[in-house]
Motif scaffolding. Structure first.
Motif, mmCIF file in Angstrom:
data_model
loop_
_atom_site.group_PDB
_atom_site.id
_atom_site.type_symbol
_atom_site.label_atom_id
_atom_site.label_comp_id
_atom_site.label_asym_id
_atom_site.label_seq_id
_atom_site.Cartn_x
_atom_site.Cartn_y
_atom_site.Cartn_z
ATOM 1 N N GLY A 110 0.766 -1.066 -0.133
ATOM 2 C CA GLY A 110 -0.277 0.167 -0.080
ATOM 3 C C GLY A 110 1.002 1.285 -0.060
ATOM 4 O O GLY A 110 0.250 2.341 0.219
ATOM 5 N N GLY A 175 -6.359 13.385 2.088
ATOM 6 C CA GLY A 175 -6.347 11.953 2.182
ATOM 7 C C GLY A 175 -7.387 11.145 2.726
ATOM 8 O O GLY A 175 -8.337 11.760 3.210
ATOM 9 N N PHE A 176 -7.414 9.856 2.462
ATOM 10 C CA PHE A 176 -8.499 9.128 2.610
ATOM 11 C C PHE A 176 -8.890 9.176 4.191
ATOM 12 O O PHE A 176 -10.153 9.073 4.513
ATOM 13 C CB PHE A 176 -7.935 7.646 2.111
ATOM 14 C CG PHE A 176 -9.225 6.518 2.425
ATOM 15 C CD1 PHE A 176 -10.061 6.424 1.497
ATOM 16 C CD2 PHE A 176 -8.960 5.847 3.693
ATOM 17 C CE1 PHE A 176 -11.208 5.450 1.949
ATOM 18 C CE2 PHE A 176 -9.896 4.758 3.902
ATOM 19 C CZ PHE A 176 -10.966 4.601 3.051
ATOM 20 N N GLY A 177 -8.001 8.940 4.797
ATOM 21 C CA GLY A 177 -8.201 8.987 6.217
ATOM 22 C C GLY A 177 -9.241 10.291 6.853
ATOM 23 O O GLY A 177 -9.894 10.036 7.672
ATOM 24 N N HIS A 202 -6.452 -2.114 6.318
ATOM 25 C CA HIS A 202 -5.557 -1.324 7.086
ATOM 26 C C HIS A 202 -5.853 -1.303 8.648
ATOM 27 O O HIS A 202 -6.852 -0.609 8.765
ATOM 28 C CB HIS A 202 -5.423 0.154 6.357
ATOM 29 C CG HIS A 202 -4.298 0.274 5.550
ATOM 30 N ND1 HIS A 202 -3.079 0.185 5.949
ATOM 31 C CD2 HIS A 202 -4.552 0.472 4.196
ATOM 32 C CE1 HIS A 202 -2.528 0.410 4.370
ATOM 33 N NE2 HIS A 202 -3.269 0.713 3.583
ATOM 34 N N ARG A 204 -5.063 1.171 10.510
ATOM 35 C CA ARG A 204 -4.986 2.302 10.922
ATOM 36 C C ARG A 204 -6.743 2.992 10.688
ATOM 37 O O ARG A 204 -7.041 3.671 11.044
ATOM 38 C CB ARG A 204 -4.246 3.324 9.995
ATOM 39 C CG ARG A 204 -4.556 4.718 9.997
ATOM 40 C CD ARG A 204 -3.006 5.513 9.451
ATOM 41 N NE ARG A 204 -3.651 6.708 9.137
ATOM 42 C CZ ARG A 204 -3.897 7.289 8.049
ATOM 43 N NH1 ARG A 204 -4.241 6.788 6.920
ATOM 44 N NH2 ARG A 204 -4.444 8.629 7.868
ATOM 45 N N HIS A 205 -7.184 2.234 9.443
ATOM 46 C CA HIS A 205 -8.282 2.548 9.115
ATOM 47 C C HIS A 205 -9.599 2.202 10.087
ATOM 48 O O HIS A 205 -10.360 2.977 10.468
ATOM 49 C CB HIS A 205 -8.946 2.084 7.635
ATOM 50 C CG HIS A 205 -8.047 2.931 6.588
ATOM 51 N ND1 HIS A 205 -7.851 2.305 5.148
ATOM 52 C CD2 HIS A 205 -7.336 3.840 6.700
ATOM 53 C CE1 HIS A 205 -7.248 3.031 4.515
ATOM 54 N NE2 HIS A 205 -6.608 4.208 5.184
ATOM 55 N N THR A 242 -13.278 -2.645 -0.330
ATOM 56 C CA THR A 242 -12.321 -2.362 -1.427
ATOM 57 C C THR A 242 -12.706 -3.257 -2.398
ATOM 58 O O THR A 242 -12.057 -4.181 -2.650
ATOM 59 C CB THR A 242 -10.707 -2.643 -0.763
ATOM 60 O OG1 THR A 242 -10.785 -3.885 -0.318
ATOM 61 C CG2 THR A 242 -10.187 -1.403 0.245
ATOM 62 N N PHE A 247 -7.983 -4.855 -0.088
ATOM 63 C CA PHE A 247 -6.618 -4.715 0.449
ATOM 64 C C PHE A 247 -6.442 -5.429 1.542
ATOM 65 O O PHE A 247 -7.396 -5.134 2.507
ATOM 66 C CB PHE A 247 -6.347 -3.152 0.619
ATOM 67 C CG PHE A 247 -4.918 -2.949 1.159
ATOM 68 C CD1 PHE A 247 -3.907 -2.889 0.428
ATOM 69 C CD2 PHE A 247 -4.695 -3.006 2.617
ATOM 70 C CE1 PHE A 247 -2.610 -2.518 0.727
ATOM 71 C CE2 PHE A 247 -3.324 -2.582 3.151
ATOM 72 C CZ PHE A 247 -2.320 -2.431 2.224
ATOM 73 N N ASP A 275 -13.787 2.081 -1.049
ATOM 74 C CA ASP A 275 -12.448 2.498 -1.022
ATOM 75 C C ASP A 275 -12.066 2.150 -2.402
ATOM 76 O O ASP A 275 -11.484 1.259 -2.380
ATOM 77 C CB ASP A 275 -11.805 1.966 0.176
ATOM 78 C CG ASP A 275 -10.216 2.396 0.111
ATOM 79 O OD1 ASP A 275 -9.921 3.187 -0.698
ATOM 80 O OD2 ASP A 275 -9.641 2.115 1.104
ATOM 81 N N TYR A 277 -8.942 2.887 -3.594
ATOM 82 C CA TYR A 277 -7.565 3.438 -3.609
ATOM 83 C C TYR A 277 -6.726 3.099 -4.757
ATOM 84 O O TYR A 277 -5.938 3.830 -4.951
ATOM 85 C CB TYR A 277 -6.944 2.749 -2.196
ATOM 86 C CG TYR A 277 -6.609 1.424 -2.303
ATOM 87 C CD1 TYR A 277 -7.769 0.233 -2.035
ATOM 88 C CD2 TYR A 277 -5.429 0.825 -2.473
ATOM 89 C CE1 TYR A 277 -7.457 -0.856 -2.444
ATOM 90 C CE2 TYR A 277 -5.412 -0.373 -2.546
ATOM 91 C CZ TYR A 277 -6.329 -1.482 -2.323
ATOM 92 O OH TYR A 277 -6.114 -2.629 -2.607
ATOM 93 N N THR A 304 -8.333 8.490 -4.379
ATOM 94 C CA THR A 304 -7.224 9.132 -3.655
ATOM 95 C C THR A 304 -6.123 9.481 -4.876
ATOM 96 O O THR A 304 -5.819 8.759 -5.891
ATOM 97 C CB THR A 304 -6.520 8.415 -2.612
ATOM 98 O OG1 THR A 304 -5.271 9.005 -2.336
ATOM 99 C CG2 THR A 304 -5.930 7.132 -2.819
ATOM 100 N N SER A 306 -3.021 9.468 -4.080
ATOM 101 C CA SER A 306 -1.660 9.134 -3.241
ATOM 102 C C SER A 306 -0.753 8.048 -4.157
ATOM 103 O O SER A 306 0.200 7.853 -4.001
ATOM 104 C CB SER A 306 -1.917 8.374 -2.014
ATOM 105 O OG SER A 306 -2.505 9.390 -1.038
ATOM 106 N N ALA A 316 -7.633 13.364 -1.434
ATOM 107 C CA ALA A 316 -8.527 12.342 -1.562
ATOM 108 C C ALA A 316 -9.873 13.059 -1.919
ATOM 109 O O ALA A 316 -9.976 14.206 -1.579
ATOM 110 C CB ALA A 316 -8.407 11.510 -0.557
HETATM 111 C C1 PLP Z 1 -6.573 0.180 1.258
HETATM 112 C C2 PLP Z 1 -6.378 1.738 1.177
HETATM 113 N N1 PLP Z 1 -7.376 2.586 1.316
HETATM 114 C C3 PLP Z 1 -6.895 3.851 1.096
HETATM 115 C C4 PLP Z 1 -5.597 4.343 0.898
HETATM 116 C C5 PLP Z 1 -5.308 5.754 0.691
HETATM 117 O O1 PLP Z 1 -5.229 6.461 1.698
HETATM 118 P P1 PLP Z 1 -4.591 7.899 1.493
HETATM 119 O O2 PLP Z 1 -5.278 8.647 0.519
HETATM 120 O O3 PLP Z 1 -4.338 8.510 3.131
HETATM 121 O O4 PLP Z 1 -3.086 8.111 1.011
HETATM 122 C C6 PLP Z 1 -4.585 3.454 0.779
HETATM 123 C C7 PLP Z 1 -3.174 3.692 0.688
HETATM 124 O O5 PLP Z 1 -2.395 3.419 1.168
HETATM 125 C C8 PLP Z 1 -5.003 1.976 1.008
HETATM 126 O O6 PLP Z 1 -4.100 1.112 1.045
#
Ligand code: PLP
Length: 464
Positions: A110, A175-177, A202, A204-205, A242, A247, A275, A277, A304, A306, A316
């Motif tokens: 990613g 950004g996506f977050g 992720h 983080r998500h 996704t 992902f 998503d 991405y 995004t 990115s 994003a």
């Molecule tokens: C699954 C997924 N979603 C979304 C994103 C995009 O996130 P961002 O816009 O914060 O880079 C990523 C980027 O690594 C991703 O791997």
């Protein structure tokens, strides 16, 4: 003259008072230097500027600078200026405790290669956009994002990804977050307490959802993508998916499941967060369009820049159902976050001039070749295979049963390579056999081959 003015017009906060102004200034400056407020290398205003700013004689300032220079605190060069001196000293406290540098080789999933950012094209677009924009463009911005970018994104997502998009429904985010956080808060305000997420994704998500009021609830993922039927038994207000390229397992959501997903959302009055991405990165001529087109009133499409440009742009976009946009705008205003308008105008310029398409095509060609190089490199590993379509910036390398992902990661680390196992993306107990996620998008061009060789060697060392 102008050069001298430009480099001497530096602001410096010092409080001087009393009758002995020179003494007071000297004490204040010495304290600012020894206390660290003005670190070594800090440039000071010219004596003329500081004198004028403080309402004292220029010569008084010059004398003080001279005394501090004689003590070694300052350095002056005639015609060049005055700086805080660099002095040899002990290393800063805690210097030994610094974290170890990250491994030089990187195949984490990613992550795109930031050195691929098209600097020249971006700089040219920024210049064109900033020079041609009307003055209003630099006023307090529209909380949905700059109008030219929302227009451009509506056109682009409709053309390239099949999204049903109008500029009014586009919301630009950092950004996506950022957009995920806004959407979770909007859902929580509507009364939702939980959001379904793919069992692999992720971390983080998942943490962003939890931090913004929604408990993430995993749904299983298999070769056809997320198991949409599993949503039936869940009490959730939304699902984050996704669909084009799961992902990190790489699965593509099957046509039957896409239809079932939309039926579920309509029946349950729920929202689908799509998503997309890396949806532009498909290498086998079998690109799947956005689920959003099946139900624009139920699906929020998320894209995004990115992967196509660089993560550092932090840009994003969401295409949201009309009814949701005012809620997102209200939350955006409450968040206190503003938008960087020049960057948005530059992206709009790139998209409308089709240079963005060129950047995507260039990145696609690079990643297609890398994906194929990965396939060739792992072909000789007995019992191992790549899974998922030829797409995206990563692919799972399936390992024979019993091989430890953690052991392969540790072996890779010994070879200077960051490489993650699939289980590290899971939200619970592993649901499928061991696999390593090969993020072939991450390395700089000259480090791709050594990174891949290290990954192959790390896997080979742990095969039965
Ligand atoms: C699954 C997924 N979603 C979304 C994103 C995009 O996130 P961002 O816009 O914060 O880079 C990523 C980027 O690594 C991703 O791997």
């Amino acid at each position: 003259m102008e050069r001298t003015w430009a480099i001497s017009g530096i602001d410096l906060h010092v409080e001087v008072g009393g009758t002995r102004v020179a003494r007071s200034l000297e004490r204040e400056l010495r304290a600012a230097v020894t206390g660290g407020r003005l670190p070594a290398g800090t440039r000071l205003p010219s004596s003329r500027t500081l004198g004028a700013d403080l309402g004292i004689a220029r010569n008084t300032v010059a004398e003080v600078y001279g005394r501090l220079a004689a003590e070694g605190w300052l350095e002056s060069r005639v015609g060049a200026g005055t700086w805080v001196a660099r002095r040899p000293g002990p290393p800063p406290a805690g210097a030994d405790a610094e974290p170890p540098p990250p491994p030089a080789l990187d195949l984490r999933g990613g992550i795109p290669d930031p050195s691929a950012f098209p600097r020249g094209e971006w700089a040219a677009a920024l210049r064109r956009a900033v020079e041609s924009a009307p003055a209003d463009a630099f006023d307090y911005p529209d909380p949905r994002g700059a109008a030219p970018l929302r227009e451009a994104l509506a056109g682009y997502t409709a053309r390239a990804r099949g999204v049903r998009a109008r500029a009014e429904n586009v919301v630009v985010g950092h950004g996506f977050g950022d957009l995920l956080a806004l959407l979770c808060r909007a859902l929580a305000r509507r009364g939702a307490r939980r959001i379904a997420v793919e069992a692999y994704g992720h971390g983080r998500h998942r943490r962003i959802a939890a931090a913004h009021g929604l408990e993430p609830v995993p749904v299983p993922v298999d070769a056809d993508g997320a198991d949409v039927a599993a949503l039936e038994g869940l009490d959730v207000g939304a699902v984050l998916l996704t669909p084009a390229h799961q992902f990190p397992t790489g699965a593509v959501l099957s046509p039957e499941r896409r239809r079932a997903l939309v039926r579920w959302a309509q029946r349950r009055d729920a929202l689908v967060l799509e998503d997309d991405y890396d949806g532009e990165f498909r290498y086998d001529r079998r690109a799947v369009g956005a689920v959003q087109a099946l139900a624009p009133d139920r699906v929020v499409y998320l894209g995004t820049a990115s992967k196509s440009l660089a993560p550092g742009l932090g840009t994003a976009w969401a295409v949201a159902p009309a009814g949701l946009v005012p809620e997102l705008v209200g939350l955006r205003e409450l968040s206190g976050a503003g938008h960087h308008v020049p960057g948005q105008l530059a992206l709009a310029d790139l998209i409308t001039s089709h240079r963005y398409d060129l950047a995507v095509r260039r990145a696609r060609a690079v990643h297609r070749d890398r994906r194929r190089a990965v396939a060739a490199a792992v072909a000789g590993l007995p019992g191992c295979s790549l899974s998922g379509p030829e797409a995206g910036l990563h692919c799972p390398l399936e390992l024979p049963a019993g091989v430890s992902e953690a052991a392969v990661s540790a072996e890779a680390a010994r070879r200077g390579l960051a490489l993650e196992g699939l289980a590290s993306f899971g939200s619970g107990a592993p649901e499928r056999g061991p696999a390593m996620v090969i993020g072939y998008g991450a390395p700089r061009p000259h480090l791709f081959a050594p990174a891949l060789a290290a990954a192959v060697a790390a896997v080979a060392a742990h095969l039965p």
